[in-house]
Every structure is written in C-alpha cells, then in structure tokens.
Write a protein that holds these residues in place. Structure first.
Motif, mmCIF file in Angstrom:
data_model
loop_
_atom_site.group_PDB
_atom_site.id
_atom_site.type_symbol
_atom_site.label_atom_id
_atom_site.label_comp_id
_atom_site.label_asym_id
_atom_site.label_seq_id
_atom_site.Cartn_x
_atom_site.Cartn_y
_atom_site.Cartn_z
ATOM 1 N N ASP A 121 53.445 40.419 -21.620
ATOM 2 C CA ASP A 121 53.850 40.005 -22.719
ATOM 3 C C ASP A 121 53.226 38.607 -22.717
ATOM 4 O O ASP A 121 54.389 38.109 -22.117
ATOM 5 C CB ASP A 121 54.606 40.331 -22.424
ATOM 6 N N TYR A 149 54.800 47.570 -20.166
ATOM 7 C CA TYR A 149 54.552 46.835 -20.816
ATOM 8 C C TYR A 149 55.881 45.434 -20.134
ATOM 9 O O TYR A 149 57.127 46.092 -20.441
ATOM 10 C CB TYR A 149 54.798 46.833 -22.402
ATOM 11 N N ARG A 203 54.782 53.243 -25.574
ATOM 12 C CA ARG A 203 55.335 50.981 -24.428
ATOM 13 C C ARG A 203 56.123 51.963 -23.508
ATOM 14 O O ARG A 203 57.438 52.249 -24.636
ATOM 15 C CB ARG A 203 55.521 50.523 -25.548
ATOM 16 N N VAL A 223 50.195 46.288 -19.391
ATOM 17 C CA VAL A 223 49.882 45.137 -19.938
ATOM 18 C C VAL A 223 51.629 44.037 -19.937
ATOM 19 O O VAL A 223 52.337 44.959 -19.707
ATOM 20 C CB VAL A 223 49.769 45.139 -21.994
ATOM 21 N N PRO A 249 46.931 43.200 -24.374
ATOM 22 C CA PRO A 249 48.092 44.155 -25.300
ATOM 23 C C PRO A 249 47.368 44.896 -26.569
ATOM 24 O O PRO A 249 48.393 45.859 -26.876
ATOM 25 C CB PRO A 249 48.880 43.286 -25.346
#
Length: 164
Positions: free
Chosen positions: A55, A101, A122, A53, A88
C-alpha cells in the motif's frame, strides 16, 4: 494475544516443516486433507512463491517497503518460500488470486494481528511501529499466510521445542 518466549525458534521449525509439504501437487481438495499446511493455504502458493502488494498510499510508504523487504528476507533465508511483488491494481483484478496486502499504521498496536476473514483474495498485513524488526514483520506475514498460535502444527512444534 501473542505468546512470548521462543516464538522465533518455533517459526524456524514450522517453516522447515512446511517447506517439505508445499511442493506437493495441488488439487481442489488437497489443502483440506493435508494436515501439514495451514487450513487456508491457497493451492496457488504450493510452489512456494507468495504474491504480495504494498500500500504505497499508507502513512509511511518508505518505512513500509523497508520493513516488508527485511521481513521477507528473514523468512526466505530460513525457508524455501519466496515473495513476489505485484502491482496493486493488477492483483486486484485477477480472479481467485490470493495475495498479501501490506499497509502501515502509525498507531501503536500489536503487530501480531489476524486480518483476513476469507481464505482467498486480499489478506491484509498491518505493519505498525511495534513491528520494527525483521522477525516481527515475518511473524505478521506468517499470520497472514494462515499460521496462528492455535494452529495444531504450530502448537505441536511449540510443545516439542519446550521439552527438548
């Protein structure tokens, strides 16, 4: 601290070495006994698909997306590993789901960092201004996947390449 030198060549050899072992069947204890895989390699990654994912609330989301995409392409071209992006909010709700992540930090620091403490969930990958090349982003990604400089598999190939 990151070691300088032929780490890119080492990266290629390690990826080739791991490519042959990630297709093995997965059981609860298979990664504990398989010396070819990193110690914290999740069974769910044995198909070679690594979930991640981004950010998008980081300091520079467009730069992050660009660097991660190039880093993934760098690894994918040289191995059988593939990366699959997840939302996310969905990834955070999946039970026992291990994923990378990615976030961007504007602080000038090394991109050779180890940022996860548990083998599941994560795994943080911090991309910094010093991680501006695909190989460097790939290097940080491999750390988050469990490969470290002190890993016996990594060290074996580093020594092998120095003497050839």
């Amino acid at each position: 601290m990151c070691q300088r030198g032929n780490w890119i060549i080492n990266l290629f050899v390690i990826l080739c070495y791991l490519s042959t072992t990630i297709s093995l069947p997965c059981t609860e204890q298979s990664n504990n006994t398989n010396q070819n895989l990193p110690k914290d390699w999740p069974c769910s990654w044995n198909d070679g698909v690594i979930p991640f994912v981004l950010d998008l609330f980081s300091v520079s989301p467009h730069r992050l997306i660009n660097l991660v995409k190039k880093g993934h392409e760098f690894i994918e071209i040289r191995s059988c590993l593939r990366f699959k992006e997840y939302d996310p909010t969905i990834a955070a709700k999946i039970t026992n789901f291990t994923y990378l992540y990615y976030t961007y930090s504007g602080v000038l620091e090394s991109c050779c960092l180890k940022f996860y403490i548990k083998p599941y969930g994560r795994r943080l990958v911090v991309i910094t201004p010093l991680c501006n090349k695909p190989a460097e982003t790939g290097h940080a990604t491999l750390h988050a996947m469990g490969l470290f400089h002190d890993n016996p598999t990594y060290e074996y190939f580093r020594v092998l390449l120095i003497h050839t």
